[in-house]
Motif scaffolding. Structure first.
Motif, PDB file in Angstrom:
ATOM      1  N   TRP A 124       0.843  -1.207   0.000  1.00 50.06           N
ATOM      2  CA  TRP A 124       0.000   0.000   0.000  1.00 50.06           C
ATOM      3  C   TRP A 124       0.870   1.247   0.000  1.00 50.06           C
ATOM      4  N   ALA A 125       0.242   2.339  -0.422  1.00 51.38           N
ATOM      5  CA  ALA A 125       0.937   3.638  -0.398  1.00 51.38           C
ATOM      6  C   ALA A 125      -0.059   4.713   0.012  1.00 51.38           C
ATOM      7  N   ALA A 126       0.343   5.505   0.981  1.00 51.18           N
ATOM      8  CA  ALA A 126      -0.466   6.660   1.385  1.00 51.18           C
ATOM      9  C   ALA A 126      -0.295   7.766   0.331  1.00 51.18           C
ATOM     10  N   PRO A 127      -1.229   8.692   0.258  1.00 50.05           N
ATOM     11  CA  PRO A 127      -1.083   9.783  -0.720  1.00 50.05           C
ATOM     12  C   PRO A 127       0.241  10.534  -0.526  1.00 50.05           C
ATOM     13  N   SER A 128       0.884  10.891  -1.661  1.00 43.38           N
ATOM     14  CA  SER A 128       2.144  11.630  -1.550  1.00 43.38           C
ATOM     15  C   SER A 128       1.878  13.081  -1.110  1.00 43.38           C
ATOM     16  N   LYS A 129       0.682  13.582  -1.413  1.00 42.43           N
ATOM     17  CA  LYS A 129       0.292  14.906  -0.918  1.00 42.43           C
ATOM     18  C   LYS A 129      -0.207  14.744   0.519  1.00 42.43           C
ATOM     19  N   VAL A 130       0.584  15.250   1.444  1.00 43.84           N
ATOM     20  CA  VAL A 130       0.269  15.037   2.854  1.00 43.84           C
ATOM     21  C   VAL A 130      -0.859  15.950   3.292  1.00 43.84           C
ATOM     22  N   GLU A 131      -1.922  15.318   3.760  1.00 43.64           N
ATOM     23  CA  GLU A 131      -3.074  16.071   4.284  1.00 43.64           C
ATOM     24  C   GLU A 131      -3.539  15.404   5.572  1.00 43.64           C
ATOM     25  N   GLY A 132      -3.995  16.202   6.498  1.00 47.77           N
ATOM     26  CA  GLY A 132      -4.556  15.677   7.738  1.00 47.77           C
ATOM     27  C   GLY A 132      -3.471  15.300   8.728  1.00 47.77           C
ATOM     28  N   SER A 133      -3.907  14.863   9.883  1.00 41.11           N
ATOM     29  CA  SER A 133      -2.961  14.472  10.919  1.00 41.11           C
ATOM     30  C   SER A 133      -3.577  13.338  11.724  1.00 41.11           C
ATOM     31  N   SER A 134      -2.739  12.735  12.560  1.00 39.62           N
ATOM     32  CA  SER A 134      -3.154  11.622  13.413  1.00 39.62           C
ATOM     33  C   SER A 134      -3.928  10.573  12.589  1.00 39.62           C
ATOM     34  N   GLN A 135      -5.135  10.226  12.999  1.00 41.64           N
ATOM     35  CA  GLN A 135      -5.897   9.177  12.312  1.00 41.64           C
ATOM     36  C   GLN A 135      -6.470   9.645  10.973  1.00 41.64           C
ATOM     37  N   GLY A 136      -6.264  10.919  10.659  1.00 45.28           N
ATOM     38  CA  GLY A 136      -6.811  11.461   9.422  1.00 45.28           C
ATOM     39  C   GLY A 136      -5.836  11.469   8.258  1.00 45.28           C
ATOM     40  N   ARG A 137      -4.666  10.878   8.390  1.00 48.46           N
ATOM     41  CA  ARG A 137      -3.653  10.946   7.330  1.00 48.46           C
ATOM     42  C   ARG A 137      -3.371   9.552   6.753  1.00 48.46           C
ATOM     43  N   GLY A 138      -3.845   9.329   5.554  1.00 49.73           N
ATOM     44  CA  GLY A 138      -3.530   8.060   4.873  1.00 49.73           C
ATOM     45  C   GLY A 138      -4.085   6.855   5.613  1.00 49.73           C
ATOM     46  N   TRP A 187       5.765   2.948  -1.561  1.00 44.86           N
ATOM     47  CA  TRP A 187       5.100   1.669  -1.319  1.00 44.86           C
ATOM     48  C   TRP A 187       5.610   1.015  -0.040  1.00 44.86           C
ATOM     49  N   GLN A 188       4.683   0.472   0.695  1.00 44.88           N
ATOM     50  CA  GLN A 188       4.966  -0.267   1.936  1.00 44.88           C
ATOM     51  C   GLN A 188       4.492  -1.709   1.739  1.00 44.88           C
ATOM     52  N   THR A 189       5.200  -2.657   2.335  1.00 42.44           N
ATOM     53  CA  THR A 189       4.712  -4.047   2.291  1.00 42.44           C
ATOM     54  C   THR A 189       4.263  -4.474   3.682  1.00 42.44           C
ATOM     55  N   ASP A 251     -12.229   1.888   3.748  1.00 42.12           N
ATOM     56  CA  ASP A 251     -12.260   3.276   3.257  1.00 42.12           C
ATOM     57  C   ASP A 251     -12.406   4.163   4.469  1.00 42.12           C
ATOM     58  N   HIS A 252     -11.374   4.982   4.736  1.00 37.23           N
ATOM     59  CA  HIS A 252     -11.428   5.907   5.866  1.00 37.23           C
ATOM     60  C   HIS A 252     -11.352   7.339   5.358  1.00 37.23           C
ATOM     61  N   GLY A 253     -11.722   7.492   4.077  1.00 37.73           N
ATOM     62  CA  GLY A 253     -11.807   8.845   3.533  1.00 37.73           C
ATOM     63  C   GLY A 253     -10.535   9.339   2.853  1.00 37.73           C
ATOM     64  N   ASN A 254      -9.471   8.538   2.915  1.00 36.54           N
ATOM     65  CA  ASN A 254      -8.209   8.953   2.285  1.00 36.54           C
ATOM     66  C   ASN A 254      -7.915   8.047   1.096  1.00 36.54           C
ATOM     67  N   PRO A 255      -7.415   8.610  -0.020  1.00 33.14           N
ATOM     68  CA  PRO A 255      -7.170   7.794  -1.220  1.00 33.14           C
ATOM     69  C   PRO A 255      -5.888   6.965  -1.111  1.00 33.14           C
ATOM     70  N   VAL A 256      -5.952   5.907  -0.347  1.00 34.65           N
ATOM     71  CA  VAL A 256      -4.813   5.008  -0.190  1.00 34.65           C
ATOM     72  C   VAL A 256      -4.806   4.022  -1.362  1.00 34.65           C
ATOM     73  N   ARG A 257      -3.602   3.754  -1.900  1.00 31.55           N
ATOM     74  CA  ARG A 257      -3.469   2.839  -3.040  1.00 31.55           C
ATOM     75  C   ARG A 257      -2.997   1.466  -2.560  1.00 31.55           C
ATOM     76  N   PHE A 258      -3.405   0.445  -3.287  1.00 29.45           N
ATOM     77  CA  PHE A 258      -3.004  -0.936  -2.972  1.00 29.45           C
ATOM     78  C   PHE A 258      -2.536  -1.640  -4.242  1.00 29.45           C
ATOM     79  N   ARG A 259      -1.674  -2.627  -4.058  1.00 30.70           N
ATOM     80  CA  ARG A 259      -1.257  -3.485  -5.177  1.00 30.70           C
ATOM     81  C   ARG A 259      -0.766  -4.821  -4.613  1.00 30.70           C
ATOM     82  N   ASN A 260      -0.614  -5.783  -5.501  1.00 24.61           N
ATOM     83  CA  ASN A 260       0.005  -7.078  -5.168  1.00 24.61           C
ATOM     84  C   ASN A 260      -0.542  -7.670  -3.869  1.00 24.61           C
TER      85      ASN A 260
END
Ligand code: MG
Length: 386
Positions: A124-138, A187-189, A251-260
Motif C-alpha cells: 500500500w501507499a499513502a497519498p504523496s500529498k500530505v493532508e490531515g494528521s493523526s488518524q486522518g492521514r492516509g 510503497w509499503q509491504t 475506506d477511511h476517507g483517504n485515497p490510499v493505493r493498494f497493489r500485489n
C-alpha cells in the motif's frame, strides 16, 4: 526368530521405528525416539510426509505458486475477487495504473473468498500529498477474520497518533514494536500471519494471534487478539470469529493505493484438527492408527524380510494381532534361512540386528529375547562384530 508378543502388545507407545526400505527418507531407520502419547510420529520419522513443493515468487513479495492472488493490478482481478460491502455507497473504489484506490464514501471492500488461518501479503501507499494528521492521514486498514480485527494502515511516517492505532497496530489492542514506514507516496509491504481465536464450549482454548511484518521488519510477533479489538471499546475475549471469513479493506476517507495482494491458507493447528505437531492423547492414538494402517497397506507390496520389517514397523504406531503374527512367522523363516547359509547376508543381518537393538533400547523387547540373542550370536559366530 521368535518375537515375544507381550512387549509388542504392551507397546502401543511402541518401538520398531522406520525399518521400511520404501520409506521416503530411509536413512531414518531405527533412528530417533519412537512415537509416544502425544507425538504420533517418531523423531526423524521416515514415514512422515515430505513438505509439498511451493514455487516461491519470482521476486521478493511475489505470489508463491499456492497463493490465491486477490489483486494483480488489473480491473479484472479486482472485479473477480472483491465486492463493495455497502450498497448505499457514494463512490466506487477504482483501478488505475495497476493500483487499487480507495474512494471516499466507497465504504469497505471485501474479498469474495473466505479464509481461515492465513498468510496475507498487501502492498500500500499513502497519498504523496500530505493532508490531515493523526488518524486522518492516509488511513485505511486490513481486516481479517471476516472483519473482526484490523491491522491498521496509516501514514505515520511523520505523524504521531495513539500508539495502539499506529500503522501495523492490531487496532485498539497492541501498538507495533517499531515504525519502519517509508515516506508518504512510497510503497509499503505488509506480511500478516493471522490465526483466529478458538472458543470451545464457552472457553477460550486459543486467543488467536497476528504476526505483522512491515517492510521486512517484525512489528507484531504472535500478538494475542484479545477478541479482535476495535474503536474505543475492548472486545469480549470470547468473541467468536468465523472459521473462514472475508478479508476487508477499509475506506477511511483517504485515497490510499493498494497493489500485489495475495493470500495463502495455513495448515490447521492441532487444537483445530491439525495432525502435525504435539496432539492430544486421543488425536495421537487416532493418527497412529491411521499411520499404522498405511504402513500395513504398503507391507502388502513386499515379501520376506522386507515385509516382516514393514509389518513390525506398523506395530510401532498401533497394535494389530494379525500383523504381529505374520511378522513373527516371516521372522522365523528369515532367521532359519540366513542361519543355514549366512555367506553374503551380513548386510541384512546387521539391519535386523539394528532394529532389534533399537527395540531393546526403547524397552519394547527384553534384552534376553530369544530372537535378539539368536541374531547377536549369529553375528558373533560370523565375526561380523569385529
Ligand atoms: Mg484504519
Amino acid at each position: 526368530m521368535h518375537i515375544d508378543p507381550n512387549p509388542l502388545r504392551a507397546g502401543i507407545g511402541a518401538a520398531l521405528t522406520t525399518l521400511a526400505l520404501s520409506a521416503p527418507f530411509a536413512a531414518a531407520q531405527f533412528y530417533g525416539d519412537p512415537p509416544d502419547e502425544t507425538h504420533p510420529w517418531a523423531v526423524h520419522d521416515g514415514n512422515r510426509p515430505q513438505p509439498p513443493r511451493v514455487e516461491p515468487g519470482a521476486k521478493p513479495g511475489g505470489a508463491p505458486s499456492d497463493a490465491t492472488v486477490l489483486f494483480d493490478g488489473s480491473a479484472e482481478s479486482f472485479a473477480a475477487n472483491w465486492v463493495h460491502e455497502n450498497d448505499k455507497r457514494k463512490a466506487d473504489w477504482t483501478v488505475a495504473d495497476g493500483n487499487l484506490i480507495s474512494a471516499k464514501g466507497g465504504g469497505y471492500i471485501k474479498s469474495k473468498g473466505e479464509f481461515g488461518d492465513c498468510q496475507l501479503h498487501v502492498e500500500w501507499a499513502a497519498p504523496s500529498k500530505v493532508e490531515g494528521s493523526s488518524q486522518g492521514r492516509g488511513n485505511s486498514g486490513i481486516f481479517l477474520g471476516g472483519g473482526a480485527t484490523e491491522v491498521q494502515v496509516l501514514d505515520n511516517f511523520d505523524n504521531p497518533t495513539y500508539a495502539d492505532g499506529f500503522a501495523g497496530s492490531v487496532y485498539g489492542v497492541m501498538p507495533p514494536e517499531a515504525n519502519p514506514l517509508h515516506g508518504p507516496g512510497e510503497w509499503q509491504t505488509y506480511d500478516i500471519i493471522f490465526r483466529r481465536p478458538i472458543v470451545k464450549d464457552g472457553e477460550l482454548v486459543d486467543p488467536g494471534s497476528q504476526t505483522v511484518i512491515i517492510n521486512g521488519v517484525v512489528v507484531q510477533a504472535d500478538t494475542p487478539l484479545e477478541g479482535g479489538g476495535g474503536h474505543k471499546g475492548r472486545s469480549n475475549p470470547l468473541r467468536m470469529f468465523p472459521e473462514k471469513g472475508s478479508i476487508k479493506i477499509q475506506d477511511h476517507g483517504n485515497p490510499v493505493r493498494f497493489r500485489n495482494i495475495w493470500i495463502r491458507e495455513l495448515r490447521p493447528r492441532p487444537i483445530d484438527g491439525g495432525t502435525d505437531g504435539q496432539l492430544s492423547p486421543e488425536a495421537t492414538a487416532a493418527k497412529r492408527a491411521e499411520i499404522a494402517a498405511e504402513i500395513r497397506e504398503d507391507a502388502e507390496t513386499k515379501s520376506g524380510k522386507d515385509k516382516m520389517l514393514r509389518l513390525m514397523e506398523s506395530l510401532v504406531y498401533a497394535h494389530d494381532d494379525a500383523a504381529q503374527a505374520e511378522a513373527e512367522a516371516l521372522g522365523e523363516a528369515w532367521y532359519d534361512a540366513v542361519a543355514a547359509a549366512p555367506d553374503g547376508k551380513k548386510g541384512e543381518v546387521m539391519q535386523v540386528n539394528n532394529a532389534l537393538k533399537y527395540m531393546v533400547k526403547h524397552k519394547r523387547l527384553p534384552a534376553d529375547h530369544e530372537g535378539v540373542l539368536a541374531v547377536a550370536e549369529l553375528i558373533k559366530a560370523q565375526g561380523w562384530d569385529q
